[in-house]
Design a protein around this motif. Structure first.
Motif, PDB file in Angstrom:
ATOM      1  N   THR A 308      40.285  35.025  34.303  1.00 53.88           N
ATOM      2  CA  THR A 308      40.664  34.953  32.863  1.00 53.88           C
ATOM      3  C   THR A 308      42.018  35.135  32.766  1.00 53.88           C
ATOM      4  N   PHE A 309      43.098  34.206  32.806  1.00 51.51           N
ATOM      5  CA  PHE A 309      44.012  34.371  32.450  1.00 51.51           C
ATOM      6  C   PHE A 309      44.875  33.224  31.794  1.00 51.51           C
ATOM      7  N   ARG A 376      43.148  38.692  34.718  1.00 50.20           N
ATOM      8  CA  ARG A 376      41.894  39.610  33.974  1.00 50.20           C
ATOM      9  C   ARG A 376      40.406  39.194  35.057  1.00 50.20           C
ATOM     10  N   GLU A 378      36.494  40.478  35.486  1.00 46.03           N
ATOM     11  CA  GLU A 378      35.558  41.106  35.046  1.00 46.03           C
ATOM     12  C   GLU A 378      34.246  41.164  35.067  1.00 46.03           C
TER      13      GLU A 378
END
Length: 422
Positions: A308-309, A376, A378
């Motif tokens: 995610t960005f 990010r 995950e």
């Protein structure tokens, strides 16, 4: 239930119309037969009165394109075949009067006096009945498809279409009963066999016509047509009626030769009034379920990485180029979410799914190919359908369909590849 079927005329304000359910035998096969008769003409009066009746609150008035949005089904798959191989031949329950004057319903002949019903009046009549909204929507959609086929056949707008045979009480009851069954069962997918239409010539309200008549031919577009079974020797015979074809068109079925996989929960047969020696003129309906409980373990599960960005100074062209490159590099999925960033700037949140072994490559791609200074990462669990592709003929073009199943191979859903659509 049988009581619900027989009570339908009263519920729609037709006290002089009667529905009788009985058992018959067709080529040694026991099946259910439904007969509709009228001892008076109150049904005509109610159709006339509906022309000026207001649409009550809570009822949905469906016009034009909106009709086509009412075809969604839910819950379990249904497969049908039989009745000369036709899945919904003879109006789903075995009534064979269809588009001809030689139907077998008792009581007053529905079209003996040249009775006809304007499409708009019939649509308003259906919209004002005290029936579940799902039933009303499906019945109106069926008659919309029928009206559109008739309009094309006669070169006129649907508003000017007048139904003859299919505007009489028995055909209206046919459609409402079909709508009730469809709404009551609830299905995810309808599947059926190809359709034998018949042969020769038949006499209808518009004169002598070839089989299939023009409106039926319009409804048949996009559907696979089967030959007349060898056991049926009758020279002039209509095996798929306009009403039955309109019901089928509204169900938007998937056509297949075999029965679907799954657990057969129930099955039944409806008999047509035409009786062919040595051939069971019946419609056979089967209701299937996947045979597994509603449990996430029924589906493929995998652990993937979600990157995610955020970007607030990147053009649409740059974003599109990144998406194309990431998908070519092996990204599983990408979505772009509009957002508001720092200092009230319009920005984008971009989320990318990738397999764990692709994580490092995707991080590098994000930081090198976008304006973001960070990403990010995950690990997330993903449940998905098993997929396979199947090529089908649609209106003369080859279209690839993506078919999704659970781990047991039970059908869940399908959709055509957009780029293949004609």
């Amino acid at each position: 239930s049988r009581q619900e079927v027989e009570d339908l005329p009263r519920r729609i304000g037709w006290p002089d119309v009667k529905i009788e359910v009985s058992s018959v035998v067709r080529a040694t096969m026991k099946a259910t037969s439904i007969d509709v008769s009228a001892q008076g003409e109150s049904w005509k009066q109610s159709l006339k009165e509906s022309a000026s009746a207001p649409i009550p609150s809570g009822k949905i008035e469906i016009r034009g394109k909106a009709h086509e949005a009412t075809h969604s089904l839910s819950a379990r798959p249904v497969h049908s075949d039989g009745g000369a191989g036709s899945p919904l031949h003879n109006h789903m329950h075995g009534d064979s009067h269809g588009h001809t004057h030689g139907h077998s319903h008792g009581g007053t002949h529905a079209n003996a006096d040249g009775w006809h019903t304007q499409y708009a009046d019939l649509d308003r009549f259906l919209a004002t009945r005290d029936l579940p909204i799902g039933v009303i929507e499906k019945a109106r959609s069926i008659f919309y498809n029928l009206g559109r086929a008739e309009a094309e056949a006669h070169g006129m707008a649907i508003e000017y279409v007048a139904f003859h045979e299919v505007g009489a009480y028995d055909s209206i009851i046919d459609v409402l009963l079909a709508a009730i069954c469809i709404d009551r069962i609830g299905v995810d997918q309808v599947e059926c066999s190809s359709i034998p239409v018949g042969r020769g010539m038949i006499q209808i309200a518009h004169g002598l016509q070839p089989v299939p008549p023009p409106a039926s031919a319009n409804l048949l577009r996009g559907m696979p047509v089967a030959p007349v079974p060898i056991a049926i020797q009758k020279e002039n015979v209509e095996l798929a009626t306009p009403t039955g074809l309109a019901i089928l068109k509204t169900l938007e079925p998937r056509f297949r030769w075999d029965w679907p996989s799954g657990i057969l929960e129930n099955a039944g047969m409806g008999a047509g009034h035409m009786d062919f020696p040595g051939f069971p003129n019946v419609v056979r309906i089967g209701v299937f379920s996947s045979g597994v409980a509603a449990d996430s373990s029924n589906y493929a599960k995998e652990t993937v990485c979600q990157l995610t960005f955020n970007v607030d100074d990147q053009t649409g062209e740059e974003t599109g180029r990144f998406i194309d490159r990431a998908m070519k590099e092996g990204a599983l999925d990408i979505q772009v979410i509009p957002a508001t960033g720092k200092k009230g700037r319009p920005s984008m949140v971009i989320q990318l799914l990738a397999r764990e072994e692709q994580k490092d490559r995707m991080i590098d791609l994000v930081l090198r190919s976008t304006r973001s200074f960070g990403v990010r990462v995950e690990k997330v669990e993903r449940y998905r359908l098993e997929t396979r592709f199947e090529e089908r003929d649609v209106q003369g073009s080859k279209v690839k369909y993506r078919i999704g199943t659970n781990l047991a191979g039970a059908f869940i859903k399908e959709k055509p590849e957009f780029d293949d659509l004609p």
